[in-house]
Design an enzyme around this catalytic site. Structure first.
Site, PDB file in Angstrom:
ATOM      1  N   ARG A   1       0.858  -1.182   0.064  1.00 14.75           N
ATOM      2  CA  ARG A   1      -0.015  -0.051  -0.012  1.00 14.75           C
ATOM      3  C   ARG A   1       0.815   1.203  -0.136  1.00 14.75           C
ATOM      4  O   ARG A   1       2.081   1.302   0.654  1.00 14.75           O
ATOM      5  CB  ARG A   1      -0.854   0.029   1.137  1.00 14.75           C
ATOM      6  CG  ARG A   1      -1.942   0.988   1.297  1.00 14.75           C
ATOM      7  CD  ARG A   1      -2.939   1.112   0.400  1.00 14.75           C
ATOM      8  NE  ARG A   1      -4.044   1.962   1.059  1.00 14.75           N
ATOM      9  CZ  ARG A   1      -5.026   2.234  -0.204  1.00 14.75           C
ATOM     10  NH1 ARG A   1      -5.052   1.923  -1.289  1.00 14.75           N
ATOM     11  NH2 ARG A   1      -6.200   2.952   0.475  1.00 14.75           N
TER      12      ARG A   1
ATOM     13  N   THR B   1      -9.662   0.608  -9.716  1.00 12.12           N
ATOM     14  CA  THR B   1      -8.748  -0.312  -8.914  1.00 12.12           C
ATOM     15  C   THR B   1      -9.041  -1.320  -9.959  1.00 12.12           C
ATOM     16  O   THR B   1      -9.671  -1.411 -10.898  1.00 12.12           O
ATOM     17  CB  THR B   1      -9.437  -0.515  -7.571  1.00 12.12           C
ATOM     18  OG1 THR B   1      -9.288   0.650  -6.712  1.00 12.12           O
ATOM     19  CG2 THR B   1      -8.856  -1.485  -6.852  1.00 12.12           C
TER      20      THR B   1
ATOM     21  N   ASN C   1      -6.267   4.397  -7.190  1.00 12.26           N
ATOM     22  CA  ASN C   1      -7.295   5.032  -6.500  1.00 12.26           C
ATOM     23  C   ASN C   1      -8.439   5.575  -7.710  1.00 12.26           C
ATOM     24  O   ASN C   1      -8.894   4.850  -8.568  1.00 12.26           O
ATOM     25  CB  ASN C   1      -7.033   6.327  -5.603  1.00 12.26           C
ATOM     26  CG  ASN C   1      -8.031   6.737  -4.833  1.00 12.26           C
ATOM     27  OD1 ASN C   1      -9.078   5.725  -4.503  1.00 12.26           O
ATOM     28  ND2 ASN C   1      -8.062   7.847  -4.364  1.00 12.26           N
TER      29      ASN C   1
ATOM     30  N   ASP D   1      -7.752   8.470   0.044  1.00 10.04           N
ATOM     31  CA  ASP D   1      -8.423   7.418   1.068  1.00 10.04           C
ATOM     32  C   ASP D   1      -8.078   7.547   2.397  1.00 10.04           C
ATOM     33  O   ASP D   1      -8.706   7.137   3.494  1.00 10.04           O
ATOM     34  CB  ASP D   1      -7.780   5.997   0.565  1.00 10.04           C
ATOM     35  CG  ASP D   1      -8.632   5.514  -0.412  1.00 10.04           C
ATOM     36  OD1 ASP D   1      -9.577   5.906  -0.731  1.00 10.04           O
ATOM     37  OD2 ASP D   1      -7.901   4.333  -1.033  1.00 10.04           O
TER      38      ASP D   1
ATOM     39  N   SER E   1      -7.760   1.367   3.226  1.00 12.83           N
ATOM     40  CA  SER E   1      -8.289   0.773   2.057  1.00 12.83           C
ATOM     41  C   SER E   1      -9.668  -0.050   2.095  1.00 12.83           C
ATOM     42  O   SER E   1      -9.632  -0.657   3.054  1.00 12.83           O
ATOM     43  CB  SER E   1      -7.127  -0.152   1.382  1.00 12.83           C
ATOM     44  OG  SER E   1      -7.835  -0.626   0.218  1.00 12.83           O
ATOM     45  N   SER E   2     -10.393  -0.367   1.240  1.00 16.11           N
ATOM     46  CA  SER E   2     -11.504  -1.417   0.915  1.00 16.11           C
ATOM     47  C   SER E   2     -11.131  -2.438   0.053  1.00 16.11           C
ATOM     48  O   SER E   2     -11.971  -3.541   0.223  1.00 16.11           O
ATOM     49  CB  SER E   2     -12.618  -0.721   0.379  1.00 16.11           C
ATOM     50  OG  SER E   2     -13.027   0.254   1.255  1.00 16.11           O
TER      51      SER E   2
ATOM     52  N   GLY F   1     -13.735  -1.476  -6.915  1.00 14.16           N
ATOM     53  CA  GLY F   1     -14.964  -0.972  -6.743  1.00 14.16           C
ATOM     54  C   GLY F   1     -15.324   0.041  -5.432  1.00 14.16           C
ATOM     55  O   GLY F   1     -16.466   0.281  -4.992  1.00 14.16           O
ATOM     56  N   GLY F   2     -14.136   0.587  -5.092  1.00 13.89           N
ATOM     57  CA  GLY F   2     -14.116   1.546  -4.160  1.00 13.89           C
ATOM     58  C   GLY F   2     -14.453   0.860  -2.825  1.00 13.89           C
ATOM     59  O   GLY F   2     -14.473  -0.108  -2.652  1.00 13.89           O
TER      60      GLY F   2
END
Ligand code: GLY
Length: 561
Positions: free
Chosen positions: A91, A365, A385, A407, A436-437, A456-457
């Site tokens: 990340r 993403t 992002n 984020d 993050s997701s 997909g955020g």
């Protein structure tokens, strides 16, 4: 040489002909060239981790709106020989000169676009460090082999499609603001027509440096100097120390069990694994088979609501803040949360302890899944992002920078581009990783294994939840990918759904239960799944028909017709 027998698993394919063959390896990704690059590396004797390097780097070239060398991600690995799972955390990190209020004006208001456009929005990339780590610690082939396809596509070019045109059109202003980005990704300063060829010679050189020198070639020396100079000249705050001190981190994945199905998923700084397990834990207390269809959807919306509320309050980078991971994924805590769920009425989100507000916006993403013939697995979700990240390419490097700084919770109570809000746990700090997701995941039942994930955020986690339930109910890779999608993220207090997922009758029943529903204009997500039968080793794979990806199953042996 063994002639490998490839099975193109189109999104609408069935698996009729392949039952007779031993199917040894599979790659499913968001772009056919990336899937091919993975298979090519497996064919050269590489393992799943080598293939993951090839797919990561090729996606960085041919899907530049979704991920890239200037971005980050999480690679969830299963090491078959050790029966061990590990998460590579590549990340992005906040630059060391980052400040908590760096995106606020003198009145304390968010400066529009500051955390989204241009180099000030860019975290320190993790992808170059992650691919070297994958290769040197877990792979069998050198980077000069695994990066070959990516370098080739960067040099020779790839052909754009209508999705590229839409993404570039959406980010035209940001791309125009960067001389190098406009020259590479636009044609005459406009999003190119489908069928255009995008060549990235500077990126080919950058990838060749990484192939030759490893991560050091990116984070130190001449290339690093160019990156920093260009960022700083254009208003960013990177330093040579930021790049030289970047490290990929190996983390213990988050684990849970749902009615006999084991879940292995992303640990913080992703919120994905924790939220996924929280939702499944809450569901365990209900006998869904006895519920009406409307009640089943209502129940899912209620567990989503509660998990996303906790996400906003508790989650952040565990290297900086204390996150009560064990408590959040415990069955006891889930029972307490689930006790507040009423089957005959929605719980208004403002009846839960408040955190904040927001609305969903555009996101991008990417994800890929791999299984090799030794049983090694990779589920990787990667990001820069926003589509095309910050829109900024550092001069002469071909490196498109992320805008992952968005984020963070730039201002408590204010939503980011995904409409997500956060508290102190996700505030900006120098060197910290933003929440993050992204939720690369493995699922395992008595007889089957699944490798999955999606972009997909903020909706990533609920897409993975729905696919996990489809798998638990016996669905194959295609059924997991095909499942209709809906989402609740605590605030805004509404169910968001794909256009045709609810019938009019169902909409009325949900509305009677107190839910507000927003039907979207289009579908969302781009999931890539591989499922393996444990006993026979048989594989099936599917790439989301909502996207343009490709899933290939590779038999690894000569197949008889
Ligand atoms: N940038 C999207 C995510 O990490 O969740």
């Amino acid at each position: 040489m063994i002639r490998r027998f490839r099975v193109l698993v189109l999104t609408f394919a069935c698996f009729f002909a392949w039952h007779a063959h031993v199917q040894a390896a599979a790659v499913a990704s968001a772009h056919p060239l990336a899937t091919d690059a993975g298979i090519e590396v497996l064919d050269k004797g590489g393992n799943a981790f080598d293939a993951a390097v090839a797919v990561t780097a090729t996606l960085a070239v041919v899907e530049p709106y979704s991920s890239g060398i200037g971005g980050g991600g999480f690679w969830l690995l299963h090491l078959s020989s050790e029966n061990r799972d590990v998460m590579l955390d590549g990340r992005e990190r906040a630059p060391l000169a980052a400040e908590r209020d760096m995106y606020l004006d003198q009145h304390g208001d968010l400066i529009p676009g500051a955390s989204i456009d241009g180099p000030l929005s860019a975290g320190i990339p993790g992808v170059p460090a992650a691919i070297e780590h994958l290769s040197s610690k877990y792979g069998k082939l050198p980077l000069s082999v695994t990066l070959e396809a990516a370098i080739r596509y960067a040099r020779q070019g790839f052909t754009t499609d209508s999705h590229y045109q839409r993404m570039a059109g959406f980010r035209e202003d940001a791309l125009r603001a960067s001389t190098d980005a406009a020259a590479i990704f636009l044609k005459n300063n406009k999003a190119p027509e489908p069928g255009s060829v995008i060549r990235q010679p500077d990126l080919a050189t950058t990838l060749s440096i990484i192939a030759r020198e490893g991560a050091r070639g990116f984070y130190q020396g001449e290339l690093a100097r160019r990156l920093v100079d260009s960022v700083v000249r254009n208003g960013g705050i990177w330093s040579m120390e930021d790049l030289a001190s970047y490290r990929v981190v190996e983390r213990e994945p988050v684990k849970g069990v749902f009615r006999g199905m084991q879940i292995v998923s992303a640990a913080p700084p992703s919120s994905g694994g924790i939220a996924l397990i929280q939702m499944l834990n809450m569901l365990e207390g209900f006998d869904r088979a006895t519920l009406t269809e409307a009640q089943r959807i209502h129940l899912l919306a209620e567990v989503m609501r509660r998990a996303y509320r906790d996400r906003a309050e508790f989650l952040g980078d565990t290297d900086f803040v204390s996150v009560p991971v064990n408590r959040l994924v415990s069955k006891k805590y889930a029972d307490r949360l689930a006790a507040g769920i009423k089957l005959d009425a929605a719980t208004p989100s403002d009846a839960l302890t408040p955190v904040a507000v927001g609305t969903q916006k555009a996101s991008d993403t990417t994800h890929f899944s791999i299984i090799d013939d030794d049983g090694n697995r990779v589920a990787a979700t990667l990001s820069i992002n926003f589509p095309f990240g910050s829109g900024f390419v550092a001069a002469g490097t071909g490196v498109l920078l992320n805008d992952e700084m968005d984020d963070f919770s730039s201002k408590p109570g204010e939503p980011n581009v995904y409409g997500l809000v956060g508290a102190e746990a996700n505030a900006i700090e120098p060197g910290k990783r933003m929440l993050s997701s992204m939720s690369p995941s493995f699922l395992e039942t008595d007889d089957r294994i699944a490798v999955l994930g999606t972009p997909g955020g903020s909706r990533i986690i609920t897409m993975v939840l729905l696919a996990a339930l489809a798998f638990h109910e016996g669905g194959d890779a295609q059924a997991m990918v095909d499942r209709g999608r809906f989402h609740h993220q605590y605030l805004p207090d509404k169910i968001i759904a794909e256009p045709s997922v609810f019938s009019a009758k169902l909409m009325r029943a949900l509305s009677d239960l107190g839910h507000q529903i927003q039907l979207l204009d289009s579908s969302y997500g781009n999931m890539h799944v591989i499922v393996q039968q444990k006993e026979s080793g048989k594989l099936d794979a599917a790439s989301d028909r909502r996207g343009g990806g490709e899933a290939l199953v590779d038999s690894g042996s000569v197949a008889s017709p």
